[in-house]
Design a protein around this motif. Structure first.
Motif, short mmCIF file in Angstrom:
data_model
loop_
_atom_site.label_atom_id
_atom_site.label_comp_id
_atom_site.label_asym_id
_atom_site.label_seq_id
_atom_site.Cartn_x
_atom_site.Cartn_y
_atom_site.Cartn_z
N ARG A 139 0.83 -1.22 0.00
CA ARG A 139 0.00 0.00 0.00
C ARG A 139 0.86 1.27 0.00
O ARG A 139 0.60 2.22 -0.73
N LYS A 140 1.90 1.28 0.83
CA LYS A 140 2.75 2.47 0.96
C LYS A 140 3.55 2.75 -0.30
O LYS A 140 3.67 3.90 -0.72
N VAL A 141 4.11 1.71 -0.91
CA VAL A 141 4.90 1.90 -2.14
C VAL A 141 4.01 2.48 -3.23
O VAL A 141 4.40 3.41 -3.95
N ILE A 142 2.81 1.96 -3.37
CA ILE A 142 1.89 2.45 -4.40
C ILE A 142 1.48 3.90 -4.11
O ILE A 142 1.48 4.75 -5.02
N LYS A 143 1.16 4.20 -2.88
CA LYS A 143 0.77 5.57 -2.51
C LYS A 143 1.91 6.56 -2.74
O LYS A 143 1.72 7.64 -3.31
N LEU A 144 3.11 6.19 -2.30
CA LEU A 144 4.27 7.06 -2.48
C LEU A 144 4.60 7.25 -3.96
O LEU A 144 5.01 8.34 -4.38
N SER A 145 4.43 6.20 -4.74
CA SER A 145 4.67 6.30 -6.18
C SER A 145 3.73 7.33 -6.79
O SER A 145 4.15 8.22 -7.55
N TYR A 146 2.46 7.24 -6.44
CA TYR A 146 1.45 8.19 -6.94
C TYR A 146 1.81 9.62 -6.51
O TYR A 146 1.78 10.55 -7.33
N GLU A 147 2.16 9.79 -5.25
CA GLU A 147 2.47 11.13 -4.73
C GLU A 147 3.71 11.74 -5.37
O GLU A 147 3.88 12.97 -5.36
N ASN A 148 4.56 10.89 -5.94
CA ASN A 148 5.79 11.40 -6.57
C ASN A 148 5.75 11.33 -8.09
O ASN A 148 6.80 11.36 -8.74
N GLY A 149 4.54 11.28 -8.63
CA GLY A 149 4.38 11.46 -10.09
C GLY A 149 4.39 10.22 -10.93
O GLY A 149 4.42 10.31 -12.17
N ALA A 150 4.35 9.03 -10.33
CA ALA A 150 4.35 7.80 -11.12
C ALA A 150 3.08 7.69 -11.94
O ALA A 150 2.00 8.10 -11.51
N LYS A 151 3.22 7.12 -13.12
CA LYS A 151 2.07 6.82 -13.97
C LYS A 151 1.69 5.35 -13.87
O LYS A 151 0.61 4.96 -14.30
N PHE A 152 2.58 4.53 -13.33
CA PHE A 152 2.32 3.10 -13.24
C PHE A 152 3.09 2.48 -12.08
O PHE A 152 4.08 3.05 -11.59
N VAL A 153 2.63 1.32 -11.64
CA VAL A 153 3.37 0.47 -10.71
C VAL A 153 3.27 -0.95 -11.26
O VAL A 153 2.17 -1.50 -11.36
N PHE A 154 4.39 -1.52 -11.63
CA PHE A 154 4.40 -2.86 -12.21
C PHE A 154 5.08 -3.83 -11.27
O PHE A 154 6.13 -3.53 -10.70
N SER A 155 4.49 -5.01 -11.12
CA SER A 155 5.09 -6.03 -10.25
C SER A 155 5.02 -7.39 -10.90
O SER A 155 4.06 -7.72 -11.61
N MET A 156 6.04 -8.21 -10.65
CA MET A 156 6.05 -9.60 -11.09
C MET A 156 5.67 -10.54 -9.95
O MET A 156 5.55 -11.74 -10.14
N GLY A 157 5.50 -9.99 -8.74
CA GLY A 157 4.90 -10.75 -7.66
C GLY A 157 5.77 -11.69 -6.86
O GLY A 157 5.26 -12.43 -6.03
N GLY A 158 7.07 -11.66 -7.05
CA GLY A 158 7.91 -12.57 -6.28
C GLY A 158 9.38 -12.32 -6.54
O GLY A 158 9.77 -11.26 -7.05
#
Length: 295
Positions: A196-215
C-alpha cells in the motif's frame, strides 16, 4: 579506475520486447554492478558474469554504438539497465550513459531505463529532448517504502525516498515515470502495509504506473548469495525459504489477498499496472483516444 573489456556488439534486438515495456533493442553499457542488492537475478550462473560486484565498461563502446545506431533501418525504443544499473557511481566520472543518450537523441530512437539511482536526474535535459520526438519511459525499482529496510536489501545504492524524489523531478518535467515493485521478497517486503505504501508514495511522486512480477527469482549462484545475505541480515528467514519453496526458480509472494490489494490500490490512484496498458500509455504511436483499462 575503470576496467574496459572487449565486446562484439553493444546493441541487441529485443527477443521479447512486447513483454517488457515494448522495447525494440537492449543494451547494457556496463558489466557488473556495485549496488549489492541481496536478491539480484543478474548474479545467476546463466548470465556468466564473473566478479559481478566489479563494474566494468566496454572498449570503444560509444564509437561502436554510433555505428550500430547509424546502421539500423528500424527506429524503436532501446532498453537500458536490465542486467546492470547504467547509473552506477562510475557513471558520474565516465558519463558513458550520457554519451549513449546523446546518440539515441541524434538518431531519433526512444529509451526505456530501469534504475535504483538518483543520478538519473542529471540527464533530464536529454530525456526531454528525446521525448519531443520519440518514446521515453523511466522506471525506478522500489522494493520497500521503508528506508531502513531498503538499506538492508539494497545496501550499495540510494534509499527508496531518494529514488522517489528523483522520480518526482523527472515527472515534473513531463516525463513518463513509474515504479517497478519488484521483486516482492517473501517474508521481507511482502506485507500489505508495504505494498500500500509503495503504491501511494509512487502516486504522490508522479508515477504513472506500478508494475510487479509478484515474487523473487532464485537460481544457481544467485540463490547462494541471497541465502548468505539472509543469514547475515535476516536470521532464520532462509529456513522459511527452504521449507516453503525448496529449489523453485520463482518464489511467488503475491498471494490472492495481496494481489487484490495491489490492483485495488493502483486503480484507486489511477495507476497503470498491466503491461499492455503501460506500453500504450507511453508510446506516442498509440491510437489516440484508445481506451486503457485497469482490469
Amino acid at each position: 579506475m575503470m576496467e574496459f573489456i572487449e565486446a562484439k556488439t553493444i546493441l541487441q534486438k529485443a527477443t521479447h520486447g512486447e513483454e517488457w515495456f515494448g522495447i525494440d533493442y537492449n543494451m547494457n553499457l556496463y558489466k557488473g554492478c556495485c549496488h549489492q542488492c541481496i536478491y539480484c537475478d543478474s548474479r545467476s550462473n546463466c548470465y556468466q558474469v564473473e566478479n559481478f560486484d566489479k563494474v566494468r565498461a566496454k572498449k570503444d563502446e560509444i564509437e561502436r554504438l554510433n555505428r550500430e545506431l547509424k546502421s539500423k533501418r528500424k527506429k524503436g525504443v532501446i532498453g537500458i539497465g536490465a542486467m546492470s544499473d547504467t547509473y552506477n557511481p562510475l557513471e558520474k566520472q565516465y558519463k558513458i550513459t550520457r554519451q549513449a543518450l546523446e546518440l539515441i537523441l541524434y538518431y531519433n530512437f526512444g529509451v526505456s531505463i530501469e534504475t535504483k539511482s538518483n543520478l538519473i536526474v542529471r540527464d533530464i535535459d536529454i530525456f526531454k529532448e528525446i521525448n519531443r520526438k520519440a518514446d521515453v519511459i523511466l522506471k525506478f525499482t522500489i522494493t520497500s517504502a521503508d528506508d531502513n529496510l531498503s538499506r538492508k536489501v539494497e545496501p550499495g545504492v540510494c534509499v527508496s525516498s531518494e529514488r522517489l524524489k528523483a522520480m518526482k523531478q523527472l515527472s515534473e518535467q513531463g516525463l513518463f515515470v513509474g515504479t517497478l515493485l519488484t521483486p516482492i521478497i517473501p517474508f521481507i517486503t511482502d506485507s500489505e502495509e508495504n505494498i500500500r505504501k509503495v503504491i501511494k508514495l509512487s502516486y504522490e511522486n508522479g508515477a504513472k504506473f506500478v508494475f510487479s512480477m509478484g515474487g523473487v527469482t532464485l537460481r544457481g549462484n544467485q540463490r547462494e548469495y541471497f541465502y548468505e545475505q539472509l543469514d547475515k541480515t535476516f536470521p532464520k528467514i532462509k529456513e522459511k525459504y527452504i521449507k516453503t519453496y525448496g529449489n523453485n526458480y520463482f518464489c511467488y509472494s503475491l498471494n490472492k489477498n495481496l494481489e487484490k490489494i495491489y490492483k485495488e490500490e493502483c486503480e484507486k490512484y489511477g495507476l497503470f499496472y498491466k503491461m499492455n496498458d503501460i506500453i500504450k500509455a507511453y508510446k506516442k504511436e498509440s491510437i489516440e483516444g484508445e481506451q486503457l483499462t485497469f482490469i
